[in-house]
Design an enzyme around this catalytic site. Structure first.
Site, PDB file in Angstrom:
ATOM      1  N   GLU A   1      35.726  45.576  37.288  1.00  0.00           N
ATOM      2  CA  GLU A   1      36.817  46.392  37.838  1.00  0.00           C
ATOM      3  C   GLU A   1      36.666  47.884  37.572  1.00  0.00           C
ATOM      4  O   GLU A   1      37.015  48.709  38.415  1.00  0.00           O
ATOM      5  CB  GLU A   1      38.165  45.915  37.276  1.00  0.00           C
ATOM      6  CG  GLU A   1      38.698  44.639  37.911  1.00  0.00           C
ATOM      7  CD  GLU A   1      38.222  43.375  37.207  1.00  0.00           C
ATOM      8  OE1 GLU A   1      37.206  43.441  36.482  1.00  0.00           O
ATOM      9  OE2 GLU A   1      38.861  42.327  37.382  1.00  0.00           O
TER      10      GLU A   1
ATOM     11  N   ALA B   1      39.778  39.598  43.156  1.00  0.00           N
ATOM     12  CA  ALA B   1      40.870  39.942  44.063  1.00  0.00           C
ATOM     13  C   ALA B   1      40.297  40.557  45.337  1.00  0.00           C
ATOM     14  O   ALA B   1      39.206  41.128  45.313  1.00  0.00           O
ATOM     15  CB  ALA B   1      41.793  40.937  43.371  1.00  0.00           C
TER      16      ALA B   1
ATOM     17  N   GLY C   1      38.932  39.232  39.194  1.00  0.00           N
ATOM     18  CA  GLY C   1      40.019  38.255  39.222  1.00  0.00           C
ATOM     19  C   GLY C   1      39.515  36.818  39.277  1.00  0.00           C
ATOM     20  O   GLY C   1      40.214  35.897  38.840  1.00  0.00           O
TER      21      GLY C   1
ATOM     22  N   GLU D   1      38.961  36.017  35.769  1.00  0.00           N
ATOM     23  CA  GLU D   1      40.271  35.955  35.102  1.00  0.00           C
ATOM     24  C   GLU D   1      40.969  34.622  35.392  1.00  0.00           C
ATOM     25  O   GLU D   1      41.653  34.066  34.541  1.00  0.00           O
ATOM     26  CB  GLU D   1      41.147  37.125  35.555  1.00  0.00           C
ATOM     27  CG  GLU D   1      40.658  38.455  34.983  1.00  0.00           C
ATOM     28  CD  GLU D   1      41.424  39.628  35.548  1.00  0.00           C
ATOM     29  OE1 GLU D   1      41.332  39.850  36.774  1.00  0.00           O
ATOM     30  OE2 GLU D   1      42.124  40.317  34.791  1.00  0.00           O
TER      31      GLU D   1
HETATM   32  N1  3HC Z   1      37.229  41.869  47.995  1.00  0.00           N
HETATM   33  C1  3HC Z   1      37.066  42.028  49.320  1.00  0.00           C
HETATM   34  N2  3HC Z   1      35.851  42.058  49.917  1.00  0.00           N
HETATM   35  C2  3HC Z   1      34.784  41.916  49.140  1.00  0.00           C
HETATM   36  C3  3HC Z   1      34.872  41.750  47.744  1.00  0.00           C
HETATM   37  C4  3HC Z   1      36.178  41.703  47.172  1.00  0.00           C
HETATM   38  N3  3HC Z   1      36.371  41.526  45.866  1.00  0.00           N
HETATM   39  N4  3HC Z   1      33.630  41.651  47.238  1.00  0.00           N
HETATM   40  C5  3HC Z   1      32.789  41.740  48.278  1.00  0.00           C
HETATM   41  N5  3HC Z   1      33.487  41.899  49.426  1.00  0.00           N
HETATM   42  C6  3HC Z   1      32.959  41.983  50.788  1.00  0.00           C
HETATM   43  C7  3HC Z   1      32.063  43.196  50.993  1.00  0.00           C
HETATM   44  O1  3HC Z   1      32.834  44.312  51.343  1.00  0.00           O
HETATM   45  C8  3HC Z   1      31.179  42.726  52.133  1.00  0.00           C
HETATM   46  O2  3HC Z   1      31.941  42.833  53.305  1.00  0.00           O
HETATM   47  P1  3HC Z   1      31.226  43.201  54.697  1.00  0.00           P
HETATM   48  O3  3HC Z   1      30.290  42.083  54.976  1.00  0.00           O
HETATM   49  O4  3HC Z   1      32.361  43.317  55.645  1.00  0.00           O
HETATM   50  O5  3HC Z   1      30.515  44.499  54.456  1.00  0.00           O
HETATM   51  C9  3HC Z   1      31.006  41.243  51.835  1.00  0.00           C
HETATM   52  O6  3HC Z   1      32.082  40.878  50.978  1.00  0.00           O
HETATM   53  C10 3HC Z   1      29.710  40.907  51.152  1.00  0.00           C
HETATM   54  O7  3HC Z   1      29.555  41.773  50.035  1.00  0.00           O
HETATM   55  P2  3HC Z   1      28.152  42.471  49.699  1.00  0.00           P
HETATM   56  O8  3HC Z   1      27.547  43.001  50.944  1.00  0.00           O
HETATM   57  O9  3HC Z   1      28.405  43.411  48.586  1.00  0.00           O
HETATM   58  O10 3HC Z   1      27.296  41.201  49.231  1.00  0.00           O
HETATM   59  P3  3HC Z   1      26.336  41.056  48.002  1.00  0.00           P
HETATM   60  O11 3HC Z   1      25.932  39.637  47.997  1.00  0.00           O
HETATM   61  O12 3HC Z   1      25.299  42.120  48.011  1.00  0.00           O
HETATM   62  O13 3HC Z   1      27.222  41.345  46.693  1.00  0.00           O
HETATM   63  C11 3HC Z   1      29.113  41.077  45.223  1.00  0.00           C
HETATM   64  C12 3HC Z   1      28.282  40.508  46.393  1.00  0.00           C
HETATM   65  C13 3HC Z   1      28.256  41.145  43.963  1.00  0.00           C
HETATM   66  C14 3HC Z   1      30.297  40.189  45.020  1.00  0.00           C
HETATM   67  C15 3HC Z   1      29.583  42.512  45.572  1.00  0.00           C
HETATM   68  O14 3HC Z   1      30.181  42.482  46.853  1.00  0.00           O
HETATM   69  C16 3HC Z   1      30.595  43.055  44.617  1.00  0.00           C
HETATM   70  O15 3HC Z   1      30.227  43.603  43.600  1.00  0.00           O
HETATM   71  N6  3HC Z   1      31.899  42.919  44.956  1.00  0.00           N
HETATM   72  C17 3HC Z   1      32.950  43.468  44.152  1.00  0.00           C
HETATM   73  C18 3HC Z   1      33.274  42.581  42.986  1.00  0.00           C
HETATM   74  C19 3HC Z   1      34.415  43.152  42.191  1.00  0.00           C
HETATM   75  O16 3HC Z   1      34.422  44.322  41.854  1.00  0.00           O
HETATM   76  N7  3HC Z   1      35.403  42.307  41.866  1.00  0.00           N
HETATM   77  C20 3HC Z   1      36.575  42.740  41.203  1.00  0.00           C
HETATM   78  C21 3HC Z   1      37.633  42.992  42.214  1.00  0.00           C
HETATM   79  S1  3HC Z   1      39.036  43.786  41.548  1.00  0.00           S
HETATM   80  C22 3HC Z   1      39.888  42.521  40.828  1.00  0.00           C
HETATM   81  O17 3HC Z   1      39.491  41.389  40.839  1.00  0.00           O
HETATM   82  C23 3HC Z   1      41.190  42.931  40.230  1.00  0.00           C
HETATM   83  C24 3HC Z   1      41.751  41.903  39.321  1.00  0.00           C
HETATM   84  O18 3HC Z   1      41.377  42.209  38.001  1.00  0.00           O
HETATM   85  C25 3HC Z   1      43.241  41.873  39.423  1.00  0.00           C
END
Ligand code: 3HC
Length: 696
Positions: A128, A64, A105, A108
């Site tokens: 998450e 998400a 997500g 998921e």
């Molecule tokens: N939503 C929005 N932006 C995101 C994102 C996300 N899920 N994941 C990464 N980004 C953005 C980062 O903020 C960054 O933005 P920027 O360039 O403006 O700073 C850009 O994408 C690149 O991210 P990274 O610099 O972290 O790149 P890496 O390649 O080092 O890492 C990654 C990539 C492993 C995907 C890492 O960004 C990460 O761990 N992201 C979070 C993943 C996560 O926690 N997903 C779950 C989201 S919650 C969810 O899905 C709820 C659902 O259950 C309903």
């Protein structure tokens, strides 16, 4: 947002729906709208027999869009759960073709598909809980139905990634391929067409598996240890537990409700703040200059810091020459490095081959001349200006003209060091945190003359070795240690006023700090700050309150854990602090000498006195431009000083409490305790205007 094309096979035609939302294919509102429409079209197109969902670039999807949480976009229809239900109820087989990482997500979404096929080497996870939420689009209910309760607990409560080998073993994916992902996915979908009933792949009843009674308790215990003070992992475990006693729809409703609660709560907001703050810290708004490449590094000093720095470079394939003057010290340093790697091998965190490869990259040396050709030298010698000046002058004469000279000092003036060289623009501070091979924080100290390209080079290096670099300016202690001074000062005052070391540390641990300030002092070694205090004694204003407690403790040769005595005593071989009546006596006599009447202190006062001391100093640091952003201070404290991530760092915590309230308490302390509590002008200004640090 969704690229679409068909693949025609002799058996039929499949449509490929490809998520395209760089950089990580996060699923925000616009993606959801495009995806649901594309799915509708594919389901209603009689020429299509199966539907393939895939990603692009390195990602299937990172989940998400976190930026949309707590905005009206997050609630905009269709929500992720609607799309998952659309996939699940599709009358045509749906296949998730995982071209790259599938997280949160994103994963998921694949659980709604009838089949999952992955390209070998990608990762999958439900991270998450690291953002203070839980999988809110069915992950806690569908994953245990697909892979079983224990693997689901392991993935969801830890937030860790798994690889394709593990995913195949658990049945999270049906197949792993080395190449031709879309063709293989198409064939998988088409094979299923003949017998396809159009029914969801997963059972809709309660999970029928028999689970050992202590599984959930053990998971809770482990999660509480791993994410101390965080509620999200516990809520996630409760959702999985629920899957055993109610059907899918009820379970999904329960999960939705817990997700909503978490996403609106302070902990998740704080954890998301840190997620974005860490990424913001690595951005250098003022710096655009192209930077030199760093391919080899010299480290001066083979002590704890030097060795740790050498390891953190060798771990990422960077050759290091570790220089010492004294052969015995060099041998000791190399031996420590070998033992550290051997311990990792023993814990199965490293293979023998990798250990040997890393060790081969660290070349011990006793000859200055060996540093002649390295691109960067990091000095990690004794914390003494004269010692460091002498080293910098020497390095300047030995190293190639374009080499960068860095100091690992934790508080000394980089400008003074730069002036001893003929290349002040190539002199910079790199303050690693101990143990340097473990701690991710790196304060990059910008000197008066440091060139922008040199700062950029260090940031690039930091990214390569997976550190979190934060740019800081010059002052005594930079950001982290400068703020520690008032924090520990208050801890010492609180002892004199009536608290015991155990009460001070206990209150702060309860607040969420990894360790209390007194235990931290014992761990770091009390002699270092004692030496600094002695240095500053001649210029210390006589009218300002000063606690002699720490000095008295040091005068008894109690320097902390290394001498088995400090603010606490320790049994040999143990780090467990034990209260010591000898320390109580010192505290009481210091209080008596200063005419302080001891009283009963509340934990609330202990937390406010210490944490608000951090906030007040942080505000000054921000106003002086020593830190670029208030969120940088938060990153430093969370990643370098054990500040609880679920409070988002000291500045974010102050925003959460409300700056007007924080200021009112500080003003009260100012009245009672005097000028050390003079409110920072920036704090006053923001509080008066209803502002926040995070607005800056
Ligand atoms: N939503 C929005 N932006 C995101 C994102 C996300 N899920 N994941 C990464 N980004 C953005 C980062 O903020 C960054 O933005 P920027 O360039 O403006 O700073 C850009 O994408 C690149 O991210 P990274 O610099 O972290 O790149 P890496 O390649 O080092 O890492 C990654 C990539 C492993 C995907 C890492 O960004 C990460 O761990 N992201 C979070 C993943 C996560 O926690 N997903 C779950 C989201 S919650 C969810 O899905 C709820 C659902 O259950 C309903």
């Amino acid at each position: 947002m969704i690229e679409q094309h068909s693949i025609v096979f002799p058996q039929g035609t499949v449509v490929v729906l490809q998520l395209q939302n760089p950089p990580v294919n996060s699923i925000g509102s616009a993606v959801r709208i495009a995806l649901t429409e594309a799915l509708d079209r594919a389901i209603n197109n009689p020429d299509i027999q199966a539907i393939i969902l895939t990603g692009s670039g390195k990602f299937f999807s990172a989940g998400a869009d976190i930026r949309e949480f707590n905005t009206p976009f997050a609630k905009q229809k269709p929500v992720l759960a609607d799309i998952i239900s659309q996939l699940e109820n599709s009358p045509k087989p749906t296949v998730a073709a995982l071209n790259g990482s599938a997280l949160g997500g994103g994963l998921e979404l694949t659980l709604g598909c009838h089949f999952r096929i992955a390209l070998s080497g990608i990762s999958m996870g439900l991270p998450e809980v690291k953002l203070g939420v839980l999988p809110g689009a069915g992950g806690t209910q569908r994953l245990p139905r697909l892979v079983g309760v224990e693997p689901a607990l392991e993935m969801i409560a830890s937030g860790e990634m798994i690889d394709t080998e593990q995913a195949l073993k658990w049945g999270l994916v049906d197949k792993v391929v080395e190449a031709d992902l879309l063709t293989e996915a198409g064939l998988l979908g088409l094979e299923a067409v003949a017998n396809f009933q159009g029914a969801p792949a997963l059972s809709r009843g309660a999970v029928s598996e028999v689970v050992a009674p202590d599984v959930f308790e053990a998971a809770r215990k482990q999660a509480s240890k791993r994410f101390r003070g965080c509620i999200a992992p516990l809520e996630a475990i409760a959702c999985i537990e629920k899957s055993l006693v109610c059907d899918l729809d009820e379970g999904l409703e329960f999960e939705r409700e817990r997700f909503r609660l978490l996403v609106d709560g302070d902990q998740s907001k704080a954890q998301r703040h840190i997620f974005f703050a860490e990424r913001a810290a690595t951005k250098l708004p003022k710096i655009t200059a192209s930077s030199p490449e760093i391919e080899s590094v010299g480290v001066v000093g083979a002590g704890t810091m030097g060795g740790g720095i050498a390891m953190s470079l060798a771990n990422y394939g960077i050759p290091v020459i570790m220089l010492e003057r004294d052969k015995a010290a060099l041998d000791r340093g190399m031996q420590t490095i070998r033992s550290n790697y051997a311990a990792s091998v023993k814990r199965r965190k490293l293979t023998d081959v990798d250990m040997d490869r890393r060790l081969a990259l660290i070349q011990p040396s006793l000859r200055d001349a060996d540093l002649a050709n390295v691109d960067l030298v990091i000095e990690a010698a004794f914390e003494d200006m004269d010692v460091k000046k002498e080293i910098f002058a020497r390095l300047d004469s030995i190293c190639k003209p374009q080499a960068i000279l860095a100091s690992n000092t934790s508080r000394l003036d980089i400008n003074e060091l730069a002036e001893t060289t003929s290349r002040p623009s190539q002199v910079i501070g790199t303050h690693f945190f101990s143990p340097a091979n473990v701690m991710r924080l790196l304060e990059v100290v910008h000197g008066r003359h440091t060139a922008d390209s040199v700062v950029a080079a260090l940031f690039k290096l930091a990214k390569r070795i997976e550190k979190i670099p934060v740019l800081v300016g010059i002052c005594d202690g930079f950001v982290g240690n400068r703020m520690v001074s008032p924090y520990t000062r208050e801890a010492h005052f609180l002892l004199e006023e009536g608290a015991s070391p155990a009460q001070v540390d206990g209150a702060l641990r309860q607040f969420g700090m990894a360790m209390g300030p007194l235990q931290m002092g014992d761990m770091a070694g009390l002699d270092i700050s004692w030496a600094a205090r002695k240095r500053l004694a001649p210029t210390r204003p006589a009218h300002i309150r000063y606690s002699h407690v720490a000095d008295r403790i040091c005068e008894m040769d109690r320097f902390g854990q290394k001498t088995l005595a400090g603010f606490y005593r320790y049994e040999a071989g143990s780090r467990n602090p034990i209260s010591d009546p000898a320390v109580d006596e010192i505290i009481e006599s210091c209080a008596r000498e200063s005419g302080i009447e001891r009283r009963v202190l509340t934990d609330i006062e202990i937390v406010q006195r210490t944490i608000y001391a951090l906030v007040n100093e942080g505000a000054r640091i921000l106003q002086e431009g020593i830190a670029q952003r208030s969120s940088d201070i938060d990153v430093i404290y969370v990643s370098g000083y054990g500040f609880p991530v679920f409070r988002g760092g000291p500045m974010f915590y102050a925003d959460t409490v409300g700056l007007a309230e924080v200021l009112a308490t500080i003003e009260q302390f100012h009245k009672v305790h005097g000028e050390l509590w003079t409110p920072a002008p920036l704090l006053q200004e923001l509080a008066q205007n209803g502002g926040k640090f995070s607005d800056l």
